[in-house]
Design an enzyme around this catalytic site. Sequence first.
Site, PDB file in Angstrom:
ATOM      1  N   LYS A   1       0.868  -0.992  -0.157  1.00  0.00           N
ATOM      2  CA  LYS A   1       0.040  -0.102  -0.108  1.00  0.00           C
ATOM      3  C   LYS A   1       0.669   1.263   0.065  1.00  0.00           C
ATOM      4  CE  LYS A   1      -4.323  -1.458   1.910  1.00  0.00           C
ATOM      5  NZ  LYS A   1      -5.285  -1.558   2.938  1.00  0.00           N
TER       6      LYS A   1
ATOM      7  N   LYS B   1      -5.107  -8.897  -5.765  1.00  0.00           N
ATOM      8  CA  LYS B   1      -6.263  -9.419  -5.042  1.00  0.00           C
ATOM      9  C   LYS B   1      -7.578  -8.443  -5.497  1.00  0.00           C
ATOM     10  CE  LYS B   1      -6.128  -6.948  -0.735  1.00  0.00           C
ATOM     11  NZ  LYS B   1      -6.857  -6.896   0.609  1.00  0.00           N
TER      12      LYS B   1
ATOM     13  N   LYS C   1     -10.881  -2.950  -2.800  1.00  0.00           N
ATOM     14  CA  LYS C   1     -11.730  -1.917  -2.861  1.00  0.00           C
ATOM     15  C   LYS C   1     -10.852  -0.491  -3.075  1.00  0.00           C
ATOM     16  CE  LYS C   1     -13.089  -2.479   2.090  1.00  0.00           C
ATOM     17  NZ  LYS C   1     -11.868  -2.135   2.750  1.00  0.00           N
TER      18      LYS C   1
END
Length: 333
Positions: A120, A201, A204
């Site tokens: 991230k 993956k 969202k």
Amino acid sequence: MELDKQDIKKTVFSGVQPSGVLHLGNYLGALSQWVEMQNQYNCIFCVVDYHAITVKQEPKELSRRILDVVKIYLASGINPEQAVIFQQSDITAHTELSWILNCASARLADLNKMTQFKEKGAKKESVSVGLYDYPVLMAADILLYNTDIVPVGDDQVQHVELTRTLAERFNRDYGQVFKIPEASVRKQGARIMGLDDPSKKMSKSASSPANYIALTDSPEMAAKKIKRAVTDSGSEIKFDLKKKPAISNLLVIFSLLSGINISELETNYKNKGYGDLKNDLAEEVSKFLREFQIKYNSFTDEEVKRILKDGADKIRPVANETLRRVKEKLGIN
Ligand code: AQP
């Protein structure tokens, strides 16, 4: 009277960040597992809003999403009469314990190993300290409630492992307080992959909406996304994560939504092509979303706010008692 061991229900804790629209991966990897667990265990499900603010959120959107996440919980089948549902920031013990764990248990070397931060953080120009430290807050969330089981998708297993490490270290250095929790990961569906790229993956915060089926996507939109999903070379419909990651992902989604096991699906599609599989899966997903969204739209904001308030009022004493014991061990009570 001695309590029969059977009578002591284990405690399950888990949560979802209101950081975007929830998707089929969240549902199949986590929420559907929670629903199965609520009859058997003492379940606590949180909307982890402090986790969401580790990256910038638009305030109005965030407060809207907090309520929407609860509606998703309810539409998935979580029953607030059986399970406690609450908002993380309603219970101050989470951030207090997080700070204490930061000082008393967590080490930089632990956090430097967290792969989710690396993934991230790598995408961003400026990265908050909170994003780096969020696994410690997650440990606090779990440990406050004497949790036995943490149902998660496999991206979160490393964070549950860290939680165990921090709890064991605290118990060793200051005295026994924390129960040591275990992650529970579904055999199938633990990692639903992106429809646009089966090596990543479903997420969202993915840059393209083609990555995910949002639980609030219209059935027509979802059908289009399935039909446009990337496929693998060849034409055989076979579950093979190495050689056919995209088709395997579609088979997993199909199997979990329809209840038909994967080998049966392989047999059903033996002489058929990718297009046939996608058409049928598109129909299955549309049917699921249609039913899901009828339930989702039936809950009002007022109902949701009441559920969150009742949940926090009910569970706050448990969190405060754990925090009190922790502070006592540290000599700061
Ligand atoms: N693709 C996935 N497959 C299976 N399970 C998944 N989960 C998330 N993505 C998948 C599980 O859903 C729960 C809630 O996740 P979260 O909202 O706390 O954050 P996350 O794991 O970081 O999920 P996202 O969708 O990738 O959100 P962003 O993009 O905001 O980070 C967890 O149990 C998770 O394992």
